[in-house]
Design an enzyme around this catalytic site. Structure first.
Site, mmCIF file in Angstrom:
data_model
loop_
_atom_site.group_PDB
_atom_site.id
_atom_site.type_symbol
_atom_site.label_atom_id
_atom_site.label_comp_id
_atom_site.label_asym_id
_atom_site.label_seq_id
_atom_site.Cartn_x
_atom_site.Cartn_y
_atom_site.Cartn_z
ATOM 1 N N LYS A 207 -39.168 -3.188 -19.746
ATOM 2 C CA LYS A 207 -38.656 -3.731 -21.018
ATOM 3 C C LYS A 207 -39.481 -3.251 -22.200
ATOM 4 C CE LYS A 207 -41.979 -7.014 -21.684
ATOM 5 N NZ LYS A 207 -42.665 -7.465 -22.908
ATOM 6 N N ASP A 260 -36.862 -11.197 -20.925
ATOM 7 C CA ASP A 260 -37.990 -10.519 -21.559
ATOM 8 C C ASP A 260 -37.518 -9.307 -22.356
ATOM 9 O OD1 ASP A 260 -40.644 -10.365 -22.194
ATOM 10 O OD2 ASP A 260 -41.348 -9.867 -20.184
#
Length: 347
Positions: A207, A260
């Site tokens: 991410k 996230d």
């Protein structure tokens, strides 16, 4: 599985006095006996004197119950010598082996350790739990050392301010989730358990790379449609790599995956997003890192993610584009143009 989160006060030691370690330590100190250790004695003295960590969380008051300790052995012993204690490693990935080695070398007492870092190890491309397992094997610690990761969508400053968040813990044994929930699941924080160590760590690493891409898109003024496309197709890249490395698909639909990713890719407190925005503005990587002053893990692990994708023979075009912008001199605008020129295909 429903677990009780009503527990007696615990002893916790945090190793690392950066933004995230300090914020979580302050949160835990509301209910527990917490000691914070860092490498810089002057920084610790300033925290003790002012009740804040001005280097990493300027203007945010910390719990008055939080204590600092400059001596490493004293700090570790506070939690590690207690059968119900918990040691939390709050260093970057680059410091995890050292902390594990030092903890493993303290004797044969039972140790419970969580880490907060996200990413892959430079050079080896190992995930954090693989690094820890290697160090424990080298030290002959085949039992009596429980370990895991606490991860998910969380900006340190918001946690330190007491704003709500939800995190995931995954560990080597199921009881580590109980321990983490007892330590942190109170006030505005919820802790969910997982047994997919690989999946939650891949989500936390990838991410950061994808957030650089969305930051660059926003910096170029490409709009919210483009941002949504990058987040969605980035999630597909994350999932493909996670499955190839042994994670489970459902993990990437949870807090450690899409949760996230959304926060880091869209939140203005995200350092990785800022890297992308500044790249779009024409700044060099050296200039950007100097201006940030703190770690941007997406820069550190972009090449590792791309190398793993190549080794696993899976396509990660957004990740590859980020690497080209960071390290190969490609402009952010040209990277976007190349992505848009890819052949049409099914989703």
């Amino acid at each position: 599985m429903r677990r009780s989160t009503v527990r007696a006060a615990m002893k916790l030691t945090f190793l690392g006095a950066g933004a995230w370690g300090t914020a979580l330590a302050s949160h835990a100190a509301a209910n527990h006996d917490v000691v914070l250790w860092g490498r810089d004695p002057a920084q610790l003295a300033a925290i003790a004197a002012t009740g804040s960590n001005e280097a990493y969380l300027p203007g945010v008051p910390l719990s008055p119950r939080l204590r600092v300790e400059a001596d490493f052995e004293q700090a570790v012993g506070h939690a590690a010598d207690d059968p119900d204690g918990l040691v939390v490693v709050a260093t970057p990935v680059s410091g995890l082996r050292e902390m594990t080695r030092r903890l493993a070398g303290r004797g044969n007492g039972h140790v419970r350790m969580l880490w907060l870092c996200k990413g892959f190890e430079a050079g080896t491309h190992a995930l954090p739990h693989q690094m820890v397992r290697e160090e424990l094997d080298a030290a002959g610690r085949t039992s009596g050392f429980d370990y895991g990761v606490l991860t998910g969508p969380s900006f340190a400053r918001e946690v330190a301010l007491g704003l709500p968040c939800a995190l995931t813990v995954a560990g080597s044994v199921p009881t580590l989730a109980d321990c983490a929930q007892a330590a942190f699941h109170h006030h505005a924080m919820r802790i969910y358990g997982s047994d997919d160590l690989t999946g939650v760590e891949v989500g936390g690493a990838v991410k950061n790379v994808l957030a650089i891409a969305t930051g660059a898109s926003d910096g170029l003024g490409l709009g919210l449609n483009a941002r949504a496309a990058l987040v969605t197709r980035g999630l597909a890249e994350m999932t493909r790599l996670g499955l190839a490395l042994g994670g489970r698909a459902e993990t990437f639909m949870g807090l450690a995956g899409v949760g996230d990713l959304i926060l880091t890719a869209t939140g203005d407190l995200s350092r990785n997003r800022k890297v992308g925005q500044q790249l779009a503005a024409g700044q060099s990587l050296d200039q950007i890192l100097a201006s940030l002053g703190h770690v941007a893990e997406g820069v550190r692990c972009a090449q590792a993610v791309a190398a793993l994708a190549e080794a696993c023979k899976i396509e990660m075009p957004i990740t590859r584009a980020v690497c080209a912008v960071l390290f190969e001199g490609l402009s952010a605008a040209d990277a976007v143009a190349q992505l848009l020129q890819r052949d049409a295909r099914d989703e």
